[in-house]
Design a protein around this motif. Structure first.
Motif, mmCIF file in Angstrom:
data_model
loop_
_atom_site.group_PDB
_atom_site.id
_atom_site.type_symbol
_atom_site.label_atom_id
_atom_site.label_comp_id
_atom_site.label_asym_id
_atom_site.label_seq_id
_atom_site.Cartn_x
_atom_site.Cartn_y
_atom_site.Cartn_z
ATOM 1 N N PHE A 1 -33.832 14.607 -8.361
ATOM 2 C CA PHE A 1 -32.928 13.485 -8.287
ATOM 3 C C PHE A 1 -31.657 13.704 -7.728
ATOM 4 O O PHE A 1 -31.174 12.971 -6.908
ATOM 5 C CB PHE A 1 -32.716 12.698 -9.838
ATOM 6 N N THR B 1 -42.609 10.998 -6.834
ATOM 7 C CA THR B 1 -42.799 12.409 -7.029
ATOM 8 C C THR B 1 -42.922 12.969 -8.462
ATOM 9 O O THR B 1 -43.563 13.822 -8.902
ATOM 10 C CB THR B 1 -41.850 13.190 -6.047
ATOM 11 N N VAL B 2 -41.707 12.560 -9.111
ATOM 12 C CA VAL B 2 -41.472 13.105 -10.307
ATOM 13 C C VAL B 2 -42.546 12.668 -11.459
ATOM 14 O O VAL B 2 -43.079 13.337 -12.252
ATOM 15 C CB VAL B 2 -40.064 12.514 -11.027
ATOM 16 N N ILE B 3 -43.195 11.185 -11.327
ATOM 17 C CA ILE B 3 -44.037 10.817 -12.167
ATOM 18 C C ILE B 3 -45.248 11.660 -11.922
ATOM 19 O O ILE B 3 -45.985 11.941 -12.827
ATOM 20 C CB ILE B 3 -44.187 9.269 -11.896
ATOM 21 N N GLN C 1 -44.963 15.597 -12.994
ATOM 22 C CA GLN C 1 -44.665 15.779 -14.500
ATOM 23 C C GLN C 1 -45.772 15.364 -15.200
ATOM 24 O O GLN C 1 -46.297 16.057 -16.112
ATOM 25 C CB GLN C 1 -43.562 15.380 -14.940
ATOM 26 N N ILE D 1 -38.811 9.079 -7.496
ATOM 27 C CA ILE D 1 -39.443 8.700 -8.823
ATOM 28 C C ILE D 1 -40.906 8.928 -8.920
ATOM 29 O O ILE D 1 -41.643 9.443 -9.631
ATOM 30 C CB ILE D 1 -39.106 7.239 -9.111
ATOM 31 N N ARG E 1 -37.151 5.423 -5.469
ATOM 32 C CA ARG E 1 -38.502 5.172 -5.571
ATOM 33 C C ARG E 1 -39.249 6.305 -4.943
ATOM 34 O O ARG E 1 -40.184 6.798 -5.606
ATOM 35 C CB ARG E 1 -38.869 3.808 -4.661
ATOM 36 N N CYS F 1 -36.600 17.797 -12.723
ATOM 37 C CA CYS F 1 -36.464 16.469 -12.489
ATOM 38 C C CYS F 1 -35.021 16.284 -12.022
ATOM 39 O O CYS F 1 -34.802 15.539 -10.880
ATOM 40 C CB CYS F 1 -36.816 15.527 -13.478
ATOM 41 N N VAL G 1 -42.837 11.276 -19.640
ATOM 42 C CA VAL G 1 -42.509 11.247 -17.984
ATOM 43 C C VAL G 1 -41.520 9.937 -17.987
ATOM 44 O O VAL G 1 -40.736 10.010 -17.125
ATOM 45 C CB VAL G 1 -43.594 10.715 -17.434
ATOM 46 N N THR G 2 -41.635 9.035 -18.887
ATOM 47 C CA THR G 2 -40.516 7.968 -18.867
ATOM 48 C C THR G 2 -39.016 8.283 -18.911
ATOM 49 O O THR G 2 -38.259 7.777 -18.418
ATOM 50 C CB THR G 2 -40.957 6.695 -19.809
ATOM 51 N N VAL H 1 -37.843 10.520 -16.197
ATOM 52 C CA VAL H 1 -37.229 9.513 -15.164
ATOM 53 C C VAL H 1 -36.095 9.093 -15.420
ATOM 54 O O VAL H 1 -35.065 9.323 -14.548
ATOM 55 C CB VAL H 1 -38.554 8.616 -14.801
ATOM 56 N N ALA I 1 -32.937 10.867 -13.654
ATOM 57 C CA ALA I 1 -32.022 9.821 -12.872
ATOM 58 C C ALA I 1 -30.616 9.779 -12.943
ATOM 59 O O ALA I 1 -29.713 9.723 -12.020
ATOM 60 C CB ALA I 1 -32.880 8.578 -12.418
#
Length: 277
Positions: A158, A198-200, A203, A196, A193, A154, A84-85, A88, A92
């Motif tokens: 973004f 939402t994606v975190i 996912q 972010i 934010r 993702c 996930v890191t 993101v 992005a």
């Protein structure tokens, strides 16, 4: 006016009933099976346990195979956080560039982004590639695979959200002497934010619940994730359904908690890009 309120009340009631049937009934079934004895659970009926042994089943699951589920939760946590890191950060950056910078390559990049959503993963070529670079059966290789599978979705989120950010902010930061890296990380990224979050959440739940990926690309008990621990309690000749459903219950708790606490942020992040862009 009164009729409109009555119709709205009926619609709300129907929505609650449908939600209860779709979500609460299956959860109640899992909870009841997890509290039964092996004989009762083997019938797979929606009935009250004749003898409650919820905590005994819980202890058995946590102790099975030398506590494999503890190692599995640790592996799933590492896999989820790592992948996930990467999603993101890379998504992005790519979403910002695609939205802000006009280029002849943008149509080609957009084609591959959409292809990542449409084309199914190729298992055998991916295994061959991981073996070629020495990352097969490694956690880092699995992290890259999960990040790749989720990157297209993702990027689209973004890109849509960046379209809602005024370009004047970019121009003001450039006039103040900000370079591309500083512009992105100091000005644009803090504004992302909502998406972010939402994606975190989305996912993280997807990676945590992934079964096929670790099964193909990360075999071995030392690399087991929580989804693969389900194999412990079901075999060709003997199945312990009470322990299987207890394991399912334990696996369900983290995604359920994430949804309960972040459901508003998820909806906000998914719909914000529809305002503009």
């Amino acid at each position: 006016m009164k009729r409109a309120r009555t119709i709205a009340w009926i619609k709300g009631l129907v929505a609650i009933v449908v939600t209860a049937v779709v979500f609460l009934v299956p959860f109640a079934f899992v909870l009841l099976q997890a509290a039964k004895t092996p004989d009762d659970a083997s019938n797979l009926t929606f009935s009250w346990p004749t003898h409650w042994q919820f905590f005994q089943n819980l202890r058995d699951v946590l102790a099975t195979n030398d506590g494999l589920i503890w190692r599995a939760f640790a592996n799933s946590a590492i896999l989820t956080v790592g992948s996930v890191t990467i999603m993101v950060i890379l998504a992005a950056m790519v979403g910002y560039v695609l939205q802000r910078k006009a280029s002849r390559l943008n149509p080609v990049i957009n084609f591959f982004v959409l292809a990542g959503l449409i084309v199914p993963p190729a298992v055998v070529p991916t295994i061959w590639l991981l073996q070629g670079v020495g990352l097969f059966k490694t956690m880092f290789g699995m992290i890259l695979v999960e990040a790749t599978f989720g990157l297209s979705f993702c990027i689209l989120l973004f890109r849509a959200f960046v379209g809602t950010i005024p370009r004047e902010l970019d121009e003001a930061a450039v006039l103040d002497g900000a370079g591309p890296i500083r512009l992105f990380f100091r000005v644009i990224l803090p504004l992302l934010r909502p998406v972010i979050v939402t994606v975190i959440v989305v996912q993280a739940v997807a990676v945590f619940n992934d079964f096929a990926g670790p099964l193909y690309f990360l075999p071995g008990d030392e690399n087991a994730t929580v989804q693969l621990t389900l194999y412990q309690f079901q075999g060709q000749n003997l199945s312990f359904y009470n322990l299987l459903f207890m394991d399912i219950l334990l696996i369900t708790i983290p995604p359920l908690v994430a949804y309960i606490f972040f459901n508003r942020q998820i909806v906000a992040g998914l719909t914000s890009g529809a305002v503009k862009g």
